[in-house]
Scaffold this active site. Structure first.
Site, PDB file in Angstrom:
ATOM      1  N   GLU A 185       1.000  -1.282  -0.080  1.00  0.00           N
ATOM      2  CA  GLU A 185      -0.016   0.105   0.177  1.00  0.00           C
ATOM      3  C   GLU A 185       0.914   1.224  -0.010  1.00  0.00           C
ATOM      4  OE1 GLU A 185      -4.011  -1.557   2.669  1.00  0.00           O
ATOM      5  OE2 GLU A 185      -2.474   0.195   3.507  1.00  0.00           O
ATOM      6  N   CYS A 186       0.744   2.169  -1.073  1.00  0.00           N
ATOM      7  CA  CYS A 186       1.267   3.379  -0.947  1.00  0.00           C
ATOM      8  C   CYS A 186       2.881   3.664  -0.582  1.00  0.00           C
ATOM      9  CB  CYS A 186       0.336   4.376  -0.152  1.00  0.00           C
ATOM     10  SG  CYS A 186       0.797   6.223  -0.232  1.00  0.00           S
ATOM     11  N   GLY A 187       3.247   3.854   0.439  1.00  0.00           N
ATOM     12  CA  GLY A 187       4.597   3.777   0.876  1.00  0.00           C
ATOM     13  C   GLY A 187       5.247   2.526   0.640  1.00  0.00           C
TER      14      GLY A 187
ATOM     15  N   SER B 101      -0.819  -0.614  -4.906  1.00  0.00           N
ATOM     16  CA  SER B 101      -1.351   0.673  -5.123  1.00  0.00           C
ATOM     17  C   SER B 101      -1.271   1.552  -4.193  1.00  0.00           C
ATOM     18  CB  SER B 101      -2.996   0.300  -5.345  1.00  0.00           C
ATOM     19  OG  SER B 101      -3.786   1.454  -5.487  1.00  0.00           O
TER      20      SER B 101
END
Length: 452
Positions: free
Chosen positions: A339-341, A430
């Protein structure tokens, strides 16, 4: 067995006319003050947020859950508050942005659950206008439960008297114990404390060796205000009943599976509720630190949560044991949810804000580039084969990849934009931060999907 009775507990929604007014400071100060006095304090954060809860957990000594009418749903919120009220002396909910900002807003939650609003206003550059703001916040929405107002960043005793005098009589109203329901005191701007910030918000409390001393300074300042001088009996004026909710038993979809979760200063954006959901589905959780170069533990699936990889890029680049063990995990066809980072180190390189490119793990093709401004923010939903999984997005980087996304999320507000979901082998990645409890079946699939 008859119905479970409602649980009542003093509760406050700590809100403000805008961001940056001091909501987190006041919430943490109140939590620390009452926890020091032996009261059981539970703190919640309105809206999706990973950073403020770190401070509130340190101040209160308890995990901090997020409350959002769109993200959680009303039944989930009521269940969490009923559980907290059954075991607590005080519930504090920090609002998000301004009191009426967002869809849904902190005011929506306060009205729906009957939680009194404590307005925090930065009074550093005003006097009489303070009263106009108080009047507007209290009366803008009919039916808004109201506790009172606390002035922040007050310059002097004389300034505080002007601020108190500006609050109109109708907004005061004598309350039991001799304290005005409208005016609850002021915090001085020279009290010698501050919660440090950086580009995504507050610095994580665990990174500061003097974090608890900062909270104690805040609590000491709060103790000098009328609000801070209320004891358990005085807090009862804001008691709210929270009805019991029917329990939702989760299917043991992850029974017998071990999920390895990255957890350190680079991977710290983890909702406690997400960990609870995985455990409730039967997963055993183990943790490891990529920043420390630790390899992926023996497991069936890996979760790389969001955080600050850009602040630890050299350490992540040097962590060959972590990178090689993750590559082996993927080669065996075992799932990874990033997720993200948590997604950013998977790509070939990360270009920092100063233009420096740091080679990353090269497990997905593409480049990540930090941006000078916020790139995306807002609620998101992912329509999976198992139904809608809700979450949000919040990032200061952009990704360029030749990979064709396997899916896109859809914005939960009219101002958002979709986020790509990348897939390669057993990896799904994502910018989308998922709220696992919104769809446990879809969540389980993230940790079950394997490829030969």
């Amino acid at each position: 067995m008859g119905p479970v009775a409602a649980a009542s507990c003093p509760a406050l929604m700590v809100a403000a006319p805008a961001s940056g007014q001091g909501k987190t400071t006041v919430t943490a100060a109140l939590a620390r003050l009452h926890a020091r006095e032996g009261r059981r304090v539970r703190v919640f954060k309105c809206g999706p947020d990973f950073l403020d809860p770190h401070w509130h957990q340190l101040a209160s000594g308890h995990p901090v859950h997020n409350l959002d009418l769109w993200l959680n749903g009303e039944a989930d919120i009521r269940a969490r508050l009923h559980e907290a009220a059954s075991n607590s002396d005080l519930i504090l909910i920090e609002g998000v942005m301004g009191l009426f900002d967002g869809e849904p807003s902190a005011a929506d939650l306060a009205v729906k659950l009957g939680i009194p609003v404590l307005a925090v206003i930065d009074a550093g550059s005003m006097a009489g206008t303070f009263g106009a703001l108080v009047h507007g916040l209290r009366h803008y929405r009919p039916g808004l439960p109201w506790a009172g107002v606390l002035a922040n960043r007050v310059a002097s005793e004389g300034h505080e008297k002007m601020l108190q005098a500006s609050v109109r009589g109708e907004d005061l109203g004598a309350a039991p114990g001799g304290i005005d329901a409208g005016w609850l005191g002021g915090l001085r701007r020279d009290a010698g404390f501050a919660l440090p910030e950086r580009h995504l918000g507050l610095t994580v409390a665990s990174e500061l060796p003097d974090a608890l001393e900062r909270l104690d300074a805040l609590a000491d300042a709060m103790a000098a205000t009328p609000l801070g001088q209320l004891d358990s009996a005085g807090l009862q004026r804001w008691s709210v009943p929270f009805a019991a909710q029917a329990e939702r038993a989760l299917a043991p979809l992850l029974q017998g599976r071990t999920v390895a979760v990255a957890r350190d200063t680079a991977f710290c954006f983890t909702y406690p509720a997400n960990l609870d959901t995985l455990r409730a589905m039967g997963a055993e959780l183990v943790f490891f630190s990529p920043v420390a170069g630790e390899p992926v533990p023996d497991c069936d699936a890996v979760w790389l949560p969001g955080g600050y990889p850009e602040l630890h890029a050299p350490a992540l680049a040097a962590g060959t044991r972590c990178r090689e063990s993750l590559a082996a995990h993927i080669a065996f066809g075992k799932p990874v949810w990033a997720e993200c980072g948590g997604m950013m180190p998977l790509f070939d390189g990360l270009t920092l804000a100063d233009g420096t490119r740091v080679p990353m793990w090269g497990l997905l093709p593409g480049e990540v580039l930090m941006q000078p401004r916020l790139a995306a923010l807002g609620p998101q939903r992912w329509d999976t084969a198992q139904g809608e999984l809700r979450g949000h997005t919040f990032h200061y980087s952009l990704t360029e990849s030749p990979l064709a996304p396997v899916a896109h999320t859809a914005p939960g507000s009219r101002f958002g934009r979709p986020e790509a979901v990348y897939g390669q082998g057993p990896v799904r990645a994502s910018y989308f931060h998922a709220w696992f409890a919104s769809n446990p079946e879809a969540t389980a699939q993230l940790f079950l999907q394997e490829t030969a």
